[in-house]
Design an enzyme around this catalytic site. Structure first.
Site, PDB file in Angstrom:
ATOM      1  N   HIS A 106      -4.684   8.308  15.853  1.00  0.00           N
ATOM      2  CA  HIS A 106      -5.672   8.350  14.761  1.00  0.00           C
ATOM      3  C   HIS A 106      -5.641   7.045  13.973  1.00  0.00           C
ATOM      4  CE1 HIS A 106      -2.720   9.267  11.484  1.00  0.00           C
ATOM      5  NE2 HIS A 106      -2.092   9.957  12.413  1.00  0.00           N
ATOM      6  N   ASP A 108      -7.073   6.751  10.746  1.00  0.00           N
ATOM      7  CA  ASP A 108      -7.014   6.931   9.295  1.00  0.00           C
ATOM      8  C   ASP A 108      -5.560   6.972   8.846  1.00  0.00           C
ATOM      9  OD1 ASP A 108      -6.774   9.554  10.607  1.00  0.00           O
ATOM     10  OD2 ASP A 108      -6.740  10.375   8.577  1.00  0.00           O
ATOM     11  N   ASP A 139       2.303   5.092  11.317  1.00  0.00           N
ATOM     12  CA  ASP A 139       1.524   6.334  11.397  1.00  0.00           C
ATOM     13  C   ASP A 139       0.068   6.069  11.025  1.00  0.00           C
ATOM     14  OD1 ASP A 139       0.750   8.993  11.482  1.00  0.00           O
ATOM     15  OD2 ASP A 139       1.704   9.515   9.580  1.00  0.00           O
ATOM     16  N   GLU A 174      -7.199  12.596  10.731  1.00  0.00           N
ATOM     17  CA  GLU A 174      -6.010  13.413  10.964  1.00  0.00           C
ATOM     18  C   GLU A 174      -5.243  13.664   9.674  1.00  0.00           C
ATOM     19  OE1 GLU A 174      -1.920  14.572  11.831  1.00  0.00           O
ATOM     20  OE2 GLU A 174      -2.576  12.733  10.856  1.00  0.00           O
ATOM     21  N   GLU A 175      -5.140  12.640   8.830  1.00  0.00           N
ATOM     22  CA  GLU A 175      -4.381  12.798   7.588  1.00  0.00           C
ATOM     23  C   GLU A 175      -5.100  13.675   6.572  1.00  0.00           C
ATOM     24  OE1 GLU A 175      -1.497  12.007   7.702  1.00  0.00           O
ATOM     25  OE2 GLU A 175      -1.123  10.086   8.676  1.00  0.00           O
TER      26      GLU A 175
END
Length: 469
Positions: A106, A108, A139, A174-175
């Site tokens: 991801h 974001d 991440d 995703e976050e």
């Protein structure tokens, strides 16, 4: 697909690993460019940055020369008239009976938090002491670049002889809960269908030992409002007779844990699996536990993190310290985040939590529940051919045997992948080490871990390209 790997020419594997090594500086430069883009899916942040981020990822995918088609797409958010954040979908069809692999990450990132807690600016990539610092450096923009760098290396060596089918799915929210994820899978199911799926959004045992994540906890997050009064009152005039909302909230929240700090909610289950040795000293080092603070819970430390539920109060709305006055608060709102043991659904866990809170509410306080967000855990079937290939690729890419990991965190969308593609083998990997501090100030990527992760994935792609059946 039932598969049998053919012998891979050692010269080809050597050429791939050499191409990986040569490509690492370029990959890290591209990673730095991605880190500079503050793509955050929270509505309070500039949403055009996510568009920039998606377009940059699409450009990187196109530049590999691997894909037949690269698009930036959005999917509807079910139950609303909104669409989710931009995602990148790149595809190439398999040839000559070869399998297809889906690579996920991801683009974001989490909000940076307070700038003063960072040693260097969060969106200015900075290298020091063998680590790259910046929000998203680990991440999960490193996950994106692990995919891109491994594809570059494989494409350079194989050229037109690459028959492996490859799909690349880089999500943009995703976050923020992956709100359109399930719809995106449904909309693009044929393009995403694969024999194996690599989810590059987890971690490793340490900076030199790879990990294959075989279990994840689920989650149940919700908001609870506690009310005891219809208006604020003077604490001197009525304190001692009238329970204010803060008092009721503190008493109620305390019932969620026992004296050891273990979860004390009836109906929340545990999973019974063996865990590797992991000392309290290691926990203190990796978690930053203060010298005078003791760990909580019972059983082995990793069983508490991997196999048992956990409950955390992650937010509270009440009078802030600067505005404190002698007032009985009429209401307090908290956000509760529960991690659910693998094997129990998020829905069952939430029902147990709500039932517990309603049964233990003190002084007849009024409770209101809202903003419920649920996700199921994940247990991997480790008997498949893809798992075997991944473990061997990790051993060769890192020069160390991998460890099967449980992870205390949650990746709820994996349940969507399992539901949409039940025949696919799912490999949860990652580039993080225990000191990456994902979601925290001073997030960082261990550079050698990144190099090993890219080599691992490139070897996995190379060996999958030799599969027939």
């Amino acid at each position: 697909m039932t598969s049998q790997t053919q012998n891979v020419d050692p010269a080809i594997e050597s050429a791939v690993t050499e191409a990986v090594a040569i490509g690492i500086p370029s990959a890290l430069s591209d990673l730095g460019d991605l880190v500079r883009i503050p793509g955050i899916a929270w509505p309070s942040f500039d949403q055009t940055q996510l568009e920039r981020s998606a377009e940059r990822v699409a450009s990187l995918a196109t530049g590999t020369g691997v894909f037949d088609d690269v698009r930036v797409l959005r999917a509807a958010i079910p139950g609303t008239d909104e669409h989710g954040q931009p995602a990148v979908l790149a595809t190439r069809a398999a040839r000559n009976g070869k399998p297809t692999i889906l690579l996920y990450a991801h683009h974001d990132v989490q909000p940076p938090g307070s700038d003063e807690l960072w040693d260097t600016p969060p969106f200015e990539p900075t290298v020091r002491d063998g680590r790259l610092y910046g929000r998203g450096a680990a991440d999960d923009k490193a996950g994106i670049m692990a995919h891109i760098a491994s594809l570059r290396a494989v494409s350079e060596v194989f050229g037109d002889d690459l028959d492996l089918g490859v799909s690349l799915f880089i999500e943009g929210e995703e976050e923020y809960g992956s709100r359109s994820f399930a719809q995106f899978l449904s909309d693009n199911s044929e393009a995403l269908r694969a024999d194996a799926i690599v989810v590059a959004d987890s971690g490793n045992w340490d900076s030199t030992t790879p990990g294959l994540t075989v279990s994840l906890r689920g989650n149940a997050r919700f908001t609870m409002k506690v009310r005891t009064l219809d208006h604020a009152s003077h604490s001197g005039m009525f304190g001692g007779a009238v329970p204010d909302a803060m008092m009721a909230t503190v008493r109620l929240l305390a019932t969620l844990w026992d004296e050891d700090g273990a979860v004390a909610v009836e109906g929340l289950s545990e999973t019974d699996t063996e865990t590797p040795d992991y000392s309290e000293e290691t926990l203190r080092d990796e978690a930053g536990l203060l010298p005078g603070t003791s760990p909580i819970g019972r059983g082995s430390i990793l069983s508490r993190i991997w196999n048992k539920p956990a409950i955390t109060v992650i937010g509270i709305d009440a009078t802030d310290v600067a505005s404190a006055s002698n007032t009985l608060l009429p209401e307090v709102t908290v956000v509760i985040s529960a991690r659910v043991a693998p094997g129990q659904s998020g829905e069952d866990a939430y029902e147990a939590l709500e039932a517990h809170l309603r049964a233990h509410v003190p002084f007849g306080a009024e409770l209101t529940f809202s903003d419920v967000d649920l996700g199921d855990g994940f247990l991997v079937d480790t008997s498949g051919w893809a798992v075997s290939l991944a473990r061997q690729a990790m051993a060769d890419g890192y020069g160390a045997d991998p460890v099967d990991l449980g992870v205390g965190g949650s990746i709820p969308f994996i349940a969507d992948l399992v539901r949409e593609f039940p025949a696919a083998q799912i490999l949860v990997t990652g580039v993080e080490d225990p000191h990456a501090r994902a979601h925290s100030p001073n997030e960082s990527l261990h550079l050698d871990t990144f190099r090993h992760a890219v080599a691992t994935e490139a070897l996995l792609l190379t060996r999958m390209n030799e599969i027939t059946g």
